[in-house]
Write a protein that holds these residues in place. Structure first.
Motif, short mmCIF file in Angstrom:
data_model
loop_
_atom_site.label_atom_id
_atom_site.label_comp_id
_atom_site.label_asym_id
_atom_site.label_seq_id
_atom_site.Cartn_x
_atom_site.Cartn_y
_atom_site.Cartn_z
N VAL A 147 0.89 -1.42 -0.09
CA VAL A 147 0.00 0.06 0.07
C VAL A 147 0.77 1.27 0.15
N GLY A 148 0.63 2.25 -0.84
CA GLY A 148 1.31 3.54 -0.62
C GLY A 148 2.43 3.53 -1.78
N PHE A 149 3.28 4.69 -1.44
CA PHE A 149 4.43 4.95 -2.30
C PHE A 149 5.55 3.95 -1.99
N ASP A 150 5.60 3.17 -1.22
CA ASP A 150 6.70 2.17 -0.88
C ASP A 150 6.36 1.24 -2.18
N GLY A 151 5.44 1.06 -2.87
CA GLY A 151 5.42 0.09 -3.70
C GLY A 151 5.82 0.46 -4.95
N LEU A 152 6.44 1.77 -5.25
CA LEU A 152 6.86 1.98 -6.51
C LEU A 152 8.30 1.20 -6.69
N THR A 153 9.03 1.30 -5.85
CA THR A 153 10.44 0.46 -6.10
C THR A 153 10.41 -0.77 -6.35
N PRO A 154 9.54 -1.65 -5.74
CA PRO A 154 9.43 -3.03 -5.87
C PRO A 154 8.85 -3.24 -7.40
N SER A 155 8.10 -2.28 -7.86
CA SER A 155 7.26 -2.31 -9.16
C SER A 155 8.49 -2.21 -10.29
N VAL A 156 9.31 -1.17 -10.18
CA VAL A 156 10.40 -0.94 -11.03
C VAL A 156 11.41 -1.91 -11.05
N LEU A 157 11.90 -2.18 -9.81
CA LEU A 157 12.87 -3.33 -9.84
C LEU A 157 12.28 -4.55 -10.36
N GLY A 158 10.96 -5.05 -9.93
CA GLY A 158 10.78 -6.31 -10.35
C GLY A 158 10.56 -6.31 -11.83
N LEU A 159 10.16 -5.45 -12.43
CA LEU A 159 10.11 -5.53 -14.12
C LEU A 159 11.83 -5.71 -14.57
N LYS A 160 12.52 -4.88 -13.86
CA LYS A 160 13.91 -5.02 -14.41
C LYS A 160 14.50 -6.41 -14.10
N LEU A 161 14.15 -7.00 -13.10
CA LEU A 161 14.66 -8.25 -12.73
C LEU A 161 13.95 -9.63 -13.43
N GLY A 162 12.85 -9.16 -14.43
CA GLY A 162 12.35 -10.06 -15.24
C GLY A 162 11.16 -10.73 -14.53
N PHE A 163 10.56 -10.22 -13.37
CA PHE A 163 9.39 -10.86 -12.77
C PHE A 163 8.13 -10.46 -13.81
N ASP A 164 7.13 -11.26 -13.52
CA ASP A 164 6.06 -11.13 -14.29
C ASP A 164 5.20 -10.43 -13.07
N LEU A 165 4.88 -9.08 -13.37
CA LEU A 165 4.55 -7.93 -12.41
C LEU A 165 2.86 -7.98 -12.54
N ALA A 166 2.13 -8.65 -11.47
CA ALA A 166 0.78 -8.59 -11.12
C ALA A 166 0.58 -7.40 -10.11
#
Length: 363
Positions: free
Chosen positions: A93-112
């Motif tokens: 929840v909130g702004f703290d979710g931005l970094t995991p989204s950016v990094l998750g895509l860079k690491l090749g995760f399938d982001l839901a």
């Protein structure tokens, strides 16, 4: 799959589906709900665990635990090394979710993605074509877009929130307890307040822009939350996505269970008294920013930061309900000229706006 925000409503529903369909849960992360996290560890036996609260780290029943001092980045990199490419559910929840989204895509995760703020404040930095949205409205739009003609207009619906029928003049004295009584959905406190102000729908409009590349987006109030999204196509046809209000449906499609029976179909007789109403901009002042936000999506970072801080103040009973929209307009007037062309600038404006609102409104 990896579940960020495992103790929240989206996380709990995702794990419920994992239990029912025998899906492997590789890693879990939550903010501070130690009791729930330890229970989930016992049931799902994840390889890695993250808890944001450093003081709770020694109490987590797992050998490989990360916390805020280690950084969510280190946790996700360890997940990538240990697990490899997999489904990453970001329900923080909130702004703290931005970094995991950016990094998750860079690491090749399938982001839901269930974290609205990732798109509201950082859509310009994300490869939105690689994101599967977890949201009843955006799932509905995605569902309707399969093999269809060119889009004319996207339409999402809103319940109207807790104060849909309350006299506008009485909103200034609305209590926290009343604001948290959402008529149709069982959600966390922050998003329930955002529903009452229609800020949540404002955010969903800009999410739809980033996800589907269309700026002709509207919202209507449909109080039963049975029709979640509509699309008008250029050929003159319109389609609608209809289901019971149950987030398991959007989550199930995001994790690959779209061909399974997830919930019961809606009895179509329930649609007899459905109505669509324009959003009353006197009642929901923040939603009047829709066109400005679509014209300049970057200001989502300012709106989100102001809303985040002032809603926290309202929930702690330090400010009145009407202060929420006041603070958003105030922050836009103060910071609209701030350049938002990098992730660093988004992080900076998030802090500047929150500090400003905290001082100005004594939150």
């Amino acid at each position: 799959m990896i579940v960020l925000g495992s103790s929240g409503s989206i996380g709990l529903n995702a794990l419920r589906l994992a239990r029912e369909h025998n899906l492997k849960v590789e890693a879990l992360a939550c903010k501070s709900n130690l009791k729930v996290l330890n229970s989930q560890i016992k049931e799902f036996a994840p390889k890695l665990v993250y808890i944001d609260d450093d003081s709770l780290k020694p109490l987590v029943n797992h050998k490989f635990v990360f916390s805020k001092n280690d950084g969510i980045e280190s946790f996700l990199k360890a997940c990538s090394d240990e697990i490899g490419s997999t489904k990453l559910i970001n329900a923080f929840v909130g702004f703290d979710g931005l970094t995991p989204s950016v990094l998750g895509l860079k690491l090749g995760f399938d982001l839901a993605l269930a974290n609205k703020e990732s798109l509201v404040v950082g859509g310009q930095f994300l490869d939105c074509a690689k994101i599967t949205p977890i949201d009843s409205e955006h799932f509905g739009l995605k569902f309707l877009l399969k093999d269809r003609p060119k889009i004319h207009r996207l339409i999402i619906t809103a319940s109207g929130g807790a104060f849909y029928n309350r006299d506008i003049a009485a909103l200034k004295d609305a209590s926290v307890e009343d604001a948290l009584k959402h008529p149709n959905w069982n959600m966390g406190a922050k998003i329930t307040i955002d529903s009452a102000t229609m800020v949540n729908k404002l955010f969903e409009v800009i999410e739809a822009f980033w996800l589907y590349g269309c700026k002709n987006i509207d919202a209507y109030i449909e109080t039963k939350s049975l029709i979640h999204a509509l699309i008008e196509f250029k050929d003159g046809s319109t389609t609608a996505h209809i289901s019971k209000p149950d987030m398991r449906l959007a989550i199930a499609h995001a994790i690959g269970l779209g061909n399974q029976r997830i919930i019961e179909n809606l009895d179509i007789q329930a649609l007899q008294n459905i109505t669509f109403e324009l959003v009353d901009l006197d009642r929901y002042r923040a939603f009047s920013l829709k066109d400005e936000l679509l014209k300049n999506p970057k200001i989502g970072a300012i709106i989100n930061a102001a809303n985040d801080e002032i809603v926290a103040g309202f929930l702690s009973k330090k400010v009145k309900f009407n202060s929420i929209s006041d603070a958003i307009f105030d922050a836009l007037d103060k910071f609209s000229s701030f350049r938002l062309d990098s992730l660093e600038s988004v992080v900076e404006i998030n802090k500047k706006v929150k500090d400003y609102i905290k001082i100005r409104y004594n939150t």
